[in-house]
Design a protein around this motif. Structure first.
Motif, mmCIF file in Angstrom:
data_model
loop_
_atom_site.group_PDB
_atom_site.id
_atom_site.type_symbol
_atom_site.label_atom_id
_atom_site.label_comp_id
_atom_site.label_asym_id
_atom_site.label_seq_id
_atom_site.Cartn_x
_atom_site.Cartn_y
_atom_site.Cartn_z
ATOM 1 N N ASP A 284 -2.038 -5.096 0.799
ATOM 2 C CA ASP A 284 -1.260 -4.663 -0.350
ATOM 3 C C ASP A 284 -0.600 -3.313 -0.049
ATOM 4 N N LEU A 285 0.476 -3.021 -0.758
ATOM 5 C CA LEU A 285 1.205 -1.762 -0.628
ATOM 6 C C LEU A 285 1.223 -1.037 -1.958
ATOM 7 N N ALA A 286 1.529 0.266 -1.906
ATOM 8 C CA ALA A 286 1.649 1.039 -3.143
ATOM 9 C C ALA A 286 2.650 2.167 -2.957
ATOM 10 N N HIS A 287 3.412 2.429 -3.999
ATOM 11 C CA HIS A 287 4.318 3.579 -4.100
ATOM 12 C C HIS A 287 5.263 3.712 -2.911
ATOM 13 N N MET A 288 5.830 2.588 -2.509
ATOM 14 C CA MET A 288 6.704 2.599 -1.342
ATOM 15 C C MET A 288 8.025 3.331 -1.586
ATOM 16 N N ASP A 289 8.348 3.618 -2.833
ATOM 17 C CA ASP A 289 9.577 4.351 -3.141
ATOM 18 C C ASP A 289 9.378 5.860 -3.141
ATOM 19 N N LEU A 431 6.038 8.601 1.274
ATOM 20 C CA LEU A 431 4.661 8.814 0.836
ATOM 21 C C LEU A 431 3.920 7.516 0.576
ATOM 22 N N GLY A 432 4.641 6.412 0.454
ATOM 23 C CA GLY A 432 3.991 5.137 0.176
ATOM 24 C C GLY A 432 3.485 4.472 1.433
ATOM 25 N N GLY A 433 2.652 3.455 1.224
ATOM 26 C CA GLY A 433 2.119 2.730 2.371
ATOM 27 C C GLY A 433 1.040 1.763 1.962
ATOM 28 N N LEU A 434 0.129 1.523 2.865
ATOM 29 C CA LEU A 434 -0.939 0.561 2.623
ATOM 30 C C LEU A 434 -1.844 1.030 1.487
ATOM 31 N N ARG A 435 -2.211 0.103 0.624
ATOM 32 C CA ARG A 435 -3.185 0.425 -0.407
ATOM 33 C C ARG A 435 -4.574 0.425 0.233
ATOM 34 N N THR A 436 -5.289 1.506 0.029
ATOM 35 C CA THR A 436 -6.629 1.635 0.605
ATOM 36 C C THR A 436 -7.614 2.040 -0.481
ATOM 37 N N SER A 437 -8.882 1.755 -0.223
ATOM 38 C CA SER A 437 -9.941 2.146 -1.141
ATOM 39 C C SER A 437 -10.300 3.609 -0.922
ATOM 40 N N VAL A 438 -11.195 4.146 -1.746
ATOM 41 C CA VAL A 438 -11.626 5.529 -1.565
ATOM 42 C C VAL A 438 -12.404 5.701 -0.255
ATOM 43 N N THR A 460 -0.567 5.118 4.730
ATOM 44 C CA THR A 460 -1.209 4.651 3.506
ATOM 45 C C THR A 460 -0.574 5.313 2.293
ATOM 46 N N SER A 461 -0.863 4.776 1.131
ATOM 47 C CA SER A 461 -0.529 5.444 -0.121
ATOM 48 C C SER A 461 -1.744 6.264 -0.514
ATOM 49 N N GLY A 462 -1.622 7.573 -0.429
ATOM 50 C CA GLY A 462 -2.765 8.452 -0.648
ATOM 51 C C GLY A 462 -2.803 9.052 -2.036
ATOM 52 N N VAL A 463 -3.042 10.367 -2.090
ATOM 53 C CA VAL A 463 -3.164 11.036 -3.379
ATOM 54 C C VAL A 463 -1.812 11.268 -4.042
#
Length: 492
Positions: A284-289, A431-438, A460-463
Protein backbone atom coordinates in the motif's frame (compact mmCIF):
# COMPACT_ATOMS: atom_id res chain seq x y z
CA UNK A 1 18.89 -17.11 -14.16
CA UNK A 2 15.59 -15.30 -14.80
CA UNK A 3 15.74 -11.69 -15.99
CA UNK A 4 15.44 -9.37 -12.99
CA UNK A 5 14.97 -6.17 -14.97
CA UNK A 6 11.23 -6.65 -14.52
CA UNK A 7 9.80 -5.07 -11.39
CA UNK A 8 7.69 -8.15 -10.70
CA UNK A 9 8.83 -10.35 -7.79
CA UNK A 10 10.72 -13.53 -8.56
CA UNK A 11 9.82 -16.93 -7.06
CA UNK A 12 12.60 -18.27 -4.86
CA UNK A 13 12.55 -21.62 -6.65
CA UNK A 14 13.83 -19.87 -9.77
CA UNK A 15 17.03 -18.82 -7.98
CA UNK A 16 19.53 -21.59 -8.64
CA UNK A 17 22.31 -19.98 -6.64
CA UNK A 18 22.56 -17.22 -4.00
CA UNK A 19 25.66 -15.11 -4.45
CA UNK A 20 25.45 -13.56 -0.98
CA UNK A 21 23.56 -14.33 2.22
CA UNK A 22 22.85 -12.53 5.49
CA UNK A 23 20.22 -12.51 8.19
CA UNK A 24 19.19 -8.99 7.20
CA UNK A 25 19.76 -7.47 3.76
CA UNK A 26 19.35 -3.70 3.54
CA UNK A 27 19.00 -1.78 0.26
CA UNK A 28 20.40 1.71 0.71
CA UNK A 29 23.20 3.11 2.89
CA UNK A 30 21.76 6.52 3.74
CA UNK A 31 20.46 7.45 7.16
CA UNK A 32 17.61 4.93 7.21
CA UNK A 33 19.77 2.08 5.95
CA UNK A 34 22.66 2.89 8.28
CA UNK A 35 20.33 3.13 11.29
CA UNK A 36 18.69 -0.17 10.33
CA UNK A 37 22.10 -1.79 9.98
CA UNK A 38 23.25 -0.63 13.42
CA UNK A 39 20.02 -1.70 15.10
CA UNK A 40 19.93 -5.10 13.41
CA UNK A 41 23.57 -5.75 14.28
CA UNK A 42 22.96 -4.66 17.87
CA UNK A 43 20.19 -7.27 17.95
CA UNK A 44 22.71 -9.94 16.97
CA UNK A 45 21.92 -10.26 13.27
CA UNK A 46 24.41 -10.77 10.46
CA UNK A 47 23.83 -7.69 8.29
CA UNK A 48 24.63 -6.86 4.67
CA UNK A 49 23.99 -3.41 3.20
CA UNK A 50 23.68 -2.86 -0.55
CA UNK A 51 24.44 0.62 -1.82
CA UNK A 52 23.76 1.77 -5.36
CA UNK A 53 26.61 4.29 -5.49
CA UNK A 54 30.31 3.85 -4.81
CA UNK A 55 30.11 4.88 -1.16
CA UNK A 56 27.84 5.30 1.84
CA UNK A 57 25.92 8.47 2.70
CA UNK A 58 23.09 9.02 0.24
CA UNK A 59 21.22 12.32 0.40
CA UNK A 60 21.64 12.37 4.18
CA UNK A 61 25.40 12.91 4.00
CA UNK A 62 24.83 16.00 1.84
CA UNK A 63 22.04 17.46 3.97
CA UNK A 64 22.22 20.24 6.53
CA UNK A 65 21.96 17.53 9.13
CA UNK A 66 18.91 18.44 11.20
CA UNK A 67 17.34 15.59 13.17
CA UNK A 68 13.91 16.50 14.49
CA UNK A 69 13.85 15.48 18.17
CA UNK A 70 12.19 16.83 21.28
CA UNK A 71 10.19 16.07 24.36
CA UNK A 72 13.01 17.25 26.61
CA UNK A 73 16.30 16.13 25.09
CA UNK A 74 19.52 16.92 26.96
CA UNK A 75 20.42 19.42 24.23
CA UNK A 76 17.11 21.27 24.62
CA UNK A 77 17.61 21.42 28.38
CA UNK A 78 21.23 22.55 28.07
CA UNK A 79 20.11 25.42 25.84
CA UNK A 80 17.44 26.48 28.35
CA UNK A 81 14.30 25.20 26.60
CA UNK A 82 11.50 23.19 28.15
CA UNK A 83 9.63 20.72 25.98
CA UNK A 84 7.19 17.91 26.60
CA UNK A 85 6.17 14.84 24.64
CA UNK A 86 2.59 16.11 24.51
CA UNK A 87 3.59 19.50 23.10
CA UNK A 88 5.76 17.82 20.49
CA UNK A 89 2.86 15.56 19.49
CA UNK A 90 0.47 18.48 19.29
CA UNK A 91 2.78 20.48 17.03
CA UNK A 92 3.63 17.61 14.71
CA UNK A 93 0.00 16.61 14.26
CA UNK A 94 -0.96 20.22 13.53
CA UNK A 95 1.96 21.14 11.28
CA UNK A 96 2.74 17.96 9.35
CA UNK A 97 -0.76 17.17 8.07
CA UNK A 98 -3.44 16.95 7.05
CA UNK A 99 -3.92 13.24 7.61
CA UNK A 100 -0.85 12.44 9.73
CA UNK A 101 -0.29 8.90 10.93
CA UNK A 102 -1.00 9.56 14.59
CA UNK A 103 0.34 6.21 15.77
CA UNK A 104 3.68 6.95 14.13
CA UNK A 105 3.85 10.46 15.56
CA UNK A 106 2.98 9.14 19.03
CA UNK A 107 5.73 6.52 18.84
CA UNK A 108 8.19 9.04 17.40
CA UNK A 109 7.58 11.63 20.12
CA UNK A 110 7.46 9.13 22.98
CA UNK A 111 10.74 7.62 21.81
CA UNK A 112 12.50 10.87 20.92
CA UNK A 113 14.64 11.31 24.04
CA UNK A 114 15.68 7.65 23.86
CA UNK A 115 16.56 8.16 20.19
CA UNK A 116 18.74 11.13 21.10
CA UNK A 117 20.63 8.98 23.61
CA UNK A 118 20.99 6.19 21.03
CA UNK A 119 22.53 8.59 18.52
CA UNK A 120 24.84 10.21 21.07
CA UNK A 121 25.72 7.44 23.51
CA UNK A 122 25.68 4.40 21.23
CA UNK A 123 26.57 5.88 17.84
CA UNK A 124 28.77 8.83 18.80
CA UNK A 125 26.87 11.64 17.02
CA UNK A 126 28.14 14.97 18.46
CA UNK A 127 25.94 17.96 19.33
CA UNK A 128 27.19 21.33 20.54
CA UNK A 129 25.17 22.74 23.42
CA UNK A 130 24.31 26.07 21.80
CA UNK A 131 21.19 27.56 20.23
CA UNK A 132 21.02 29.49 16.95
CA UNK A 133 18.17 31.99 17.05
CA UNK A 134 18.61 33.93 13.81
CA UNK A 135 16.35 33.43 10.77
CA UNK A 136 17.76 30.87 8.37
CA UNK A 137 17.58 27.45 6.79
CA UNK A 138 20.32 26.20 9.14
CA UNK A 139 22.98 27.61 11.49
CA UNK A 140 25.99 29.01 9.63
CA UNK A 141 28.27 27.84 12.44
CA UNK A 142 28.40 24.69 14.59
CA UNK A 143 25.47 25.47 16.89
CA UNK A 144 23.40 22.41 17.79
CA UNK A 145 19.79 23.61 18.10
CA UNK A 146 17.40 25.74 16.02
CA UNK A 147 13.71 26.23 15.36
CA UNK A 148 13.03 24.28 12.15
CA UNK A 149 9.26 23.97 11.73
CA UNK A 150 7.64 27.29 12.55
CA UNK A 151 6.97 26.22 16.14
CA UNK A 152 7.56 29.79 17.36
CA UNK A 153 5.47 31.43 14.63
CA UNK A 154 1.79 31.81 13.79
CA UNK A 155 -0.49 29.95 13.81
CA UNK A 156 1.14 27.36 16.07
CA UNK A 157 2.64 29.60 18.76
CA UNK A 158 -0.81 30.83 19.76
CA UNK A 159 -1.93 27.45 21.11
CA UNK A 160 1.13 25.16 21.46
CA UNK A 161 4.10 26.09 23.68
CA UNK A 162 7.05 26.52 21.33
CA UNK A 163 10.34 24.67 21.61
CA UNK A 164 13.16 24.29 19.07
CA UNK A 165 13.59 20.68 17.95
CA UNK A 166 16.06 20.91 15.09
CA UNK A 167 19.16 19.09 16.41
CA UNK A 168 22.15 19.42 14.08
CA UNK A 169 25.42 17.49 14.58
CA UNK A 170 28.46 19.58 15.35
CA UNK A 171 30.97 20.02 12.58
CA UNK A 172 33.82 22.51 12.30
CA UNK A 173 34.34 24.46 9.08
CA UNK A 174 30.81 23.49 8.05
CA UNK A 175 29.49 24.37 4.62
CA UNK A 176 25.93 24.30 3.40
CA UNK A 177 25.47 20.91 1.71
CA UNK A 178 28.06 18.49 0.39
CA UNK A 179 30.59 16.61 2.45
CA UNK A 180 31.13 19.55 4.77
CA UNK A 181 27.53 19.75 5.94
CA UNK A 182 26.05 18.63 9.22
CA UNK A 183 24.55 15.56 7.57
CA UNK A 184 28.02 14.12 7.09
CA UNK A 185 28.57 14.20 10.84
CA UNK A 186 25.38 12.23 11.32
CA UNK A 187 26.26 9.61 8.71
CA UNK A 188 29.92 9.05 9.54
CA UNK A 189 29.34 8.01 13.18
CA UNK A 190 26.46 5.76 12.12
CA UNK A 191 28.56 4.04 9.46
CA UNK A 192 31.55 3.74 11.79
CA UNK A 193 29.29 2.15 14.41
CA UNK A 194 27.84 -0.26 11.86
CA UNK A 195 31.32 -1.23 10.69
CA UNK A 196 32.50 -1.82 14.24
CA UNK A 197 29.49 -4.10 14.76
CA UNK A 198 30.53 -6.24 11.78
CA UNK A 199 28.07 -4.93 9.20
CA UNK A 200 29.19 -5.76 5.67
CA UNK A 201 28.58 -3.55 2.64
CA UNK A 202 28.50 -4.09 -1.11
CA UNK A 203 28.72 -1.01 -3.33
CA UNK A 204 27.63 -0.23 -6.89
CA UNK A 205 24.68 -2.57 -6.35
CA UNK A 206 21.34 -1.54 -7.84
CA UNK A 207 18.38 -3.44 -6.35
CA UNK A 208 16.05 -4.62 -9.11
CA UNK A 209 13.36 -6.91 -7.74
CA UNK A 210 12.32 -8.84 -4.65
CA UNK A 211 12.39 -12.60 -4.26
CA UNK A 212 9.52 -14.42 -2.50
CA UNK A 213 9.04 -18.00 -1.38
CA UNK A 214 5.97 -20.19 -1.95
CA UNK A 215 4.25 -18.66 1.10
CA UNK A 216 4.67 -15.11 -0.18
CA UNK A 217 7.48 -14.23 2.23
CA UNK A 218 10.26 -11.95 1.01
CA UNK A 219 13.47 -13.95 1.22
CA UNK A 220 15.91 -11.84 -0.78
CA UNK A 221 16.41 -9.64 -3.79
CA UNK A 222 18.11 -9.59 -7.15
CA UNK A 223 20.33 -6.68 -8.11
CA UNK A 224 22.68 -5.47 -10.80
CA UNK A 225 26.36 -4.95 -9.99
CA UNK A 226 28.72 -3.82 -12.73
CA UNK A 227 26.16 -4.96 -15.30
CA UNK A 228 25.77 -8.46 -13.89
CA UNK A 229 22.86 -9.96 -11.98
CA UNK A 230 23.65 -10.74 -8.36
CA UNK A 231 21.39 -12.53 -5.88
CA UNK A 232 21.14 -11.77 -2.17
CA UNK A 233 19.39 -14.06 0.27
CA UNK A 234 17.89 -12.65 3.47
CA UNK A 235 17.42 -15.32 6.11
CA UNK A 236 15.25 -13.04 8.27
CA UNK A 237 14.22 -9.94 6.35
CA UNK A 238 14.83 -7.34 3.66
CA UNK A 239 14.85 -3.62 4.51
CA UNK A 240 14.17 -1.07 1.74
CA UNK A 241 15.82 2.30 2.37
CA UNK A 242 16.64 3.72 -1.05
CA UNK A 243 15.09 7.18 -0.86
CA UNK A 244 12.26 9.07 -2.52
CA UNK A 245 10.95 9.25 -6.08
CA UNK A 246 11.97 12.89 -6.62
CA UNK A 247 13.93 11.97 -9.75
CA UNK A 248 11.31 9.72 -11.34
CA UNK A 249 9.37 12.01 -13.65
CA UNK A 250 6.85 9.32 -14.54
CA UNK A 251 5.94 8.82 -10.89
CA UNK A 252 5.95 12.57 -10.27
CA UNK A 253 3.50 13.16 -13.09
CA UNK A 254 1.20 10.51 -11.63
CA UNK A 255 1.39 11.50 -7.98
CA UNK A 256 2.96 14.95 -7.45
CA UNK A 257 2.83 16.82 -10.78
CA UNK A 258 3.73 20.21 -9.33
CA UNK A 259 7.15 18.80 -8.40
CA UNK A 260 8.06 17.77 -11.95
CA UNK A 261 11.33 19.39 -12.97
CA UNK A 262 12.14 20.81 -9.56
CA UNK A 263 13.97 18.22 -7.43
CA UNK A 264 16.09 19.64 -4.60
CA UNK A 265 17.69 18.30 -1.42
CA UNK A 266 17.69 14.87 -3.02
CA UNK A 267 19.97 12.86 -5.29
CA UNK A 268 19.50 11.31 -8.73
CA UNK A 269 19.43 7.81 -7.22
CA UNK A 270 16.05 8.72 -5.70
CA UNK A 271 14.15 7.08 -8.53
CA UNK A 272 11.36 5.32 -6.62
CA UNK A 273 12.55 1.81 -7.48
CA UNK A 274 12.03 0.44 -3.96
CA UNK A 275 8.48 1.77 -3.93
CA UNK A 276 7.73 0.03 -7.22
CA UNK A 277 9.39 -3.20 -6.10
CA UNK A 278 7.12 -3.35 -3.08
CA UNK A 279 4.08 -2.22 -5.07
CA UNK A 280 4.57 -5.25 -7.28
CA UNK A 281 3.98 -7.35 -4.16
CA UNK A 282 0.78 -5.47 -3.35
CA UNK A 283 2.23 -2.90 -0.95
CA UNK A 284 0.00 0.00 0.00
CA UNK A 285 1.01 3.65 -0.50
CA UNK A 286 0.23 6.84 1.38
CA UNK A 287 0.45 10.60 0.80
CA UNK A 288 2.10 10.30 -2.59
CA UNK A 289 1.19 13.91 -3.41
CA UNK A 290 3.04 15.33 -0.39
CA UNK A 291 6.34 17.15 -0.79
CA UNK A 292 8.73 19.41 1.05
CA UNK A 293 9.19 22.63 -0.91
CA UNK A 294 12.26 24.77 -0.39
CA UNK A 295 12.00 28.50 -1.01
CA UNK A 296 15.19 29.75 -2.62
CA UNK A 297 15.61 33.05 -0.85
CA UNK A 298 17.58 33.85 2.28
CA UNK A 299 15.21 34.09 5.26
CA UNK A 300 17.32 36.94 6.68
CA UNK A 301 16.14 38.93 3.68
CA UNK A 302 12.47 38.13 3.23
CA UNK A 303 11.60 38.12 6.94
CA UNK A 304 12.27 41.87 6.88
CA UNK A 305 9.80 42.61 4.10
CA UNK A 306 6.54 41.18 2.82
CA UNK A 307 5.96 38.41 0.31
CA UNK A 308 3.22 38.99 -2.23
CA UNK A 309 1.81 36.82 -5.00
CA UNK A 310 1.14 37.65 -8.64
CA UNK A 311 -1.88 39.75 -7.62
CA UNK A 312 0.13 41.87 -5.20
CA UNK A 313 -1.41 40.24 -2.11
CA UNK A 314 0.35 38.87 0.95
CA UNK A 315 -0.19 35.15 1.53
CA UNK A 316 1.85 34.10 4.60
CA UNK A 317 3.63 35.36 7.70
CA UNK A 318 7.21 35.82 6.60
CA UNK A 319 8.71 34.74 9.93
CA UNK A 320 7.54 31.15 9.67
CA UNK A 321 9.53 28.08 8.64
CA UNK A 322 10.90 28.56 5.10
CA UNK A 323 9.44 25.23 3.97
CA UNK A 324 5.95 26.51 4.77
CA UNK A 325 6.71 29.55 2.62
CA UNK A 326 7.78 27.28 -0.23
CA UNK A 327 4.69 25.10 -0.01
CA UNK A 328 2.39 28.11 0.11
CA UNK A 329 4.16 29.66 -2.88
CA UNK A 330 4.08 26.58 -5.10
CA UNK A 331 0.80 24.98 -4.10
CA UNK A 332 -1.39 27.97 -3.36
CA UNK A 333 0.05 30.85 -5.38
CA UNK A 334 1.03 29.39 -8.76
CA UNK A 335 4.73 29.48 -7.84
CA UNK A 336 4.64 33.26 -8.01
CA UNK A 337 6.27 35.37 -5.30
CA UNK A 338 7.77 38.84 -4.99
CA UNK A 339 9.59 40.26 -1.99
CA UNK A 340 8.69 43.87 -1.22
CA UNK A 341 11.37 45.44 0.96
CA UNK A 342 12.69 48.92 1.67
CA UNK A 343 16.30 49.98 1.46
CA UNK A 344 16.94 50.07 5.21
CA UNK A 345 15.62 46.54 5.76
CA UNK A 346 17.49 45.26 2.70
CA UNK A 347 20.77 46.71 3.91
CA UNK A 348 20.24 45.41 7.44
CA UNK A 349 19.67 41.87 6.14
CA UNK A 350 23.03 41.95 4.40
CA UNK A 351 24.80 42.64 7.69
CA UNK A 352 23.44 39.48 9.36
CA UNK A 353 25.16 36.05 9.36
CA UNK A 354 23.63 33.40 7.15
CA UNK A 355 24.33 29.87 5.94
CA UNK A 356 22.82 30.81 2.57
CA UNK A 357 24.14 34.23 1.52
CA UNK A 358 24.04 32.99 -2.09
CA UNK A 359 20.23 33.20 -1.82
CA UNK A 360 20.27 36.96 -1.30
CA UNK A 361 18.88 37.93 -4.67
CA UNK A 362 19.17 41.44 -6.08
CA UNK A 363 16.10 43.63 -6.55
CA UNK A 364 14.60 43.72 -10.01
CA UNK A 365 12.63 46.94 -9.50
CA UNK A 366 13.50 49.92 -7.27
CA UNK A 367 11.23 52.95 -6.91
CA UNK A 368 10.55 55.89 -4.62
CA UNK A 369 6.90 54.95 -4.03
CA UNK A 370 4.80 51.80 -3.87
CA UNK A 371 2.55 53.24 -6.58
CA UNK A 372 5.51 53.52 -8.96
CA UNK A 373 6.74 50.05 -7.97
CA UNK A 374 3.33 48.55 -8.62
CA UNK A 375 3.30 50.03 -12.11
CA UNK A 376 6.84 48.90 -12.86
CA UNK A 377 5.96 45.35 -11.81
CA UNK A 378 2.83 45.31 -13.96
CA UNK A 379 0.50 44.54 -11.07
CA UNK A 380 -3.18 45.53 -11.08
CA UNK A 381 -3.57 49.21 -10.23
CA UNK A 382 -4.00 49.75 -6.49
CA UNK A 383 -3.43 46.11 -5.50
CA UNK A 384 0.06 46.42 -4.07
CA UNK A 385 -0.70 49.84 -2.66
CA UNK A 386 -3.63 48.42 -0.71
CA UNK A 387 -1.51 45.54 0.57
CA UNK A 388 1.29 47.81 1.77
CA UNK A 389 -1.16 50.36 3.23
CA UNK A 390 -2.86 47.72 5.37
CA UNK A 391 0.46 46.19 6.41
CA UNK A 392 2.03 49.54 7.31
CA UNK A 393 -1.02 50.75 9.24
CA UNK A 394 -0.76 47.85 11.67
CA UNK A 395 3.04 47.48 11.50
CA UNK A 396 3.34 50.96 12.99
CA UNK A 397 2.07 49.33 16.20
CA UNK A 398 4.14 46.16 15.73
CA UNK A 399 1.06 44.18 14.78
CA UNK A 400 0.08 41.89 11.91
CA UNK A 401 -3.60 40.95 12.28
CA UNK A 402 -3.64 39.41 8.80
CA UNK A 403 -1.08 36.64 9.40
CA UNK A 404 0.33 37.02 12.91
CA UNK A 405 3.91 37.92 12.10
CA UNK A 406 5.83 38.61 15.33
CA UNK A 407 6.35 42.21 16.40
CA UNK A 408 10.14 42.06 16.13
CA UNK A 409 9.86 41.56 12.37
CA UNK A 410 6.81 43.74 11.74
CA UNK A 411 8.00 47.20 10.69
CA UNK A 412 6.44 49.64 8.19
CA UNK A 413 7.84 49.54 4.67
CA UNK A 414 9.45 52.87 3.81
CA UNK A 415 11.16 54.48 0.82
CA UNK A 416 12.93 53.78 -1.44
CA UNK A 417 11.21 50.46 -1.94
CA UNK A 418 12.25 47.46 -4.04
CA UNK A 419 10.81 44.23 -5.34
CA UNK A 420 12.81 41.03 -5.72
CA UNK A 421 11.45 38.63 -8.32
CA UNK A 422 11.12 35.18 -6.74
CA UNK A 423 8.88 33.53 -9.30
CA UNK A 424 9.79 29.88 -9.76
CA UNK A 425 12.20 29.90 -6.83
CA UNK A 426 11.05 26.60 -5.35
CA UNK A 427 12.18 22.98 -5.37
CA UNK A 428 12.02 19.99 -3.10
CA UNK A 429 11.47 16.30 -2.60
CA UNK A 430 8.59 13.91 -2.21
CA UNK A 431 7.30 12.78 1.20
CA UNK A 432 4.94 9.97 0.23
CA UNK A 433 5.77 6.34 -0.20
CA UNK A 434 5.17 2.88 1.13
CA UNK A 435 2.70 2.55 3.97
CA UNK A 436 4.50 1.02 6.94
CA UNK A 437 3.56 0.07 10.47
CA UNK A 438 5.07 1.67 13.58
CA UNK A 439 7.53 -1.23 13.52
CA UNK A 440 8.49 -0.44 9.90
CA UNK A 441 6.75 -3.45 8.37
CA UNK A 442 5.63 -2.81 4.78
CA UNK A 443 1.85 -3.02 4.73
CA UNK A 444 -0.09 -4.84 2.01
CA UNK A 445 -3.21 -3.19 0.53
CA UNK A 446 -5.18 -5.71 2.61
CA UNK A 447 -3.84 -4.05 5.76
CA UNK A 448 -1.61 -6.98 6.71
CA UNK A 449 2.21 -6.76 6.85
CA UNK A 450 4.10 -8.34 3.95
CA UNK A 451 6.17 -11.08 5.63
CA UNK A 452 9.91 -10.47 5.54
CA UNK A 453 9.69 -6.94 4.11
CA UNK A 454 10.50 -3.76 6.01
CA UNK A 455 11.18 -0.19 4.93
CA UNK A 456 12.22 3.20 6.30
CA UNK A 457 13.20 6.66 5.14
CA UNK A 458 11.93 8.59 2.17
CA UNK A 459 10.72 5.52 0.28
CA UNK A 460 8.02 5.34 2.96
CA UNK A 461 5.25 7.63 4.11
CA UNK A 462 6.53 8.67 7.52
CA UNK A 463 5.53 11.29 10.06
CA UNK A 464 4.98 13.95 7.38
CA UNK A 465 1.69 13.68 5.53
CA UNK A 466 1.71 17.12 3.90
CA UNK A 467 3.49 19.70 5.98
CA UNK A 468 7.15 19.49 6.89
CA UNK A 469 9.77 20.53 9.43
CA UNK A 470 13.49 20.46 8.73
CA UNK A 471 14.91 17.38 10.40
CA UNK A 472 11.80 15.30 9.87
CA UNK A 473 13.48 13.29 7.09
CA UNK A 474 16.67 12.46 8.99
CA UNK A 475 14.69 12.06 12.19
CA UNK A 476 12.06 9.83 10.64
CA UNK A 477 14.63 7.87 8.66
CA UNK A 478 16.91 7.20 11.61
CA UNK A 479 14.08 6.52 14.10
CA UNK A 480 12.09 4.13 11.92
CA UNK A 481 15.28 2.80 10.36
CA UNK A 482 16.21 1.58 13.84
CA UNK A 483 12.81 -0.05 14.10
CA UNK A 484 13.18 -1.65 10.68
CA UNK A 485 16.52 -3.13 11.67
CA UNK A 486 15.19 -4.48 14.95
CA UNK A 487 12.06 -5.87 13.32
CA UNK A 488 14.00 -7.55 10.52
CA UNK A 489 16.49 -9.05 12.97
CA UNK A 490 13.62 -10.49 15.03
CA UNK A 491 11.74 -11.93 12.04
CA UNK A 492 11.69 -15.64 11.44
Amino acid sequence: MPDATSIRPLPADQIAHWDHEADVVIAGFGVAGASAAVAAAQAGADVLVLERTGGWGGAAAMAGGFIYMGGGTPLQKACGFEDTVENMKAFMKAALGPGTDEAKIDAYCEGSVDHYHWLVDECGVPFKESFWGEPGWEPPYDDGLQYTGGENAAPFNATIPAAPRGHVPQMSDKQSGGERGGGYMLMKPLVDTATALGVRAEYDVRAQTLVVDADGRVVGLVAKQYGKQVTFRARRGVVLATGSFAYNDTMLRSYAPKMVGRPAASIEEHDGRAIQMAQALGADLAHMDAAEVAFFCDPQLYIRGILVNGRGQRYINEDTYPGRVGQATLYENKNEAFLIIDEAAHDEAHTRPSATPFLRHKPKWVCETVEELEAEMGLPGGALQATVDVYNRHAANGEDPMFGKKAEWTKPIGSPVAAIDLRGMTGGFTLGGLRTSVDSEVVHVSGEPIPGLFAAGRCTSGVCAGGYASGASLGDGSFFGRRAGRSAAAAS
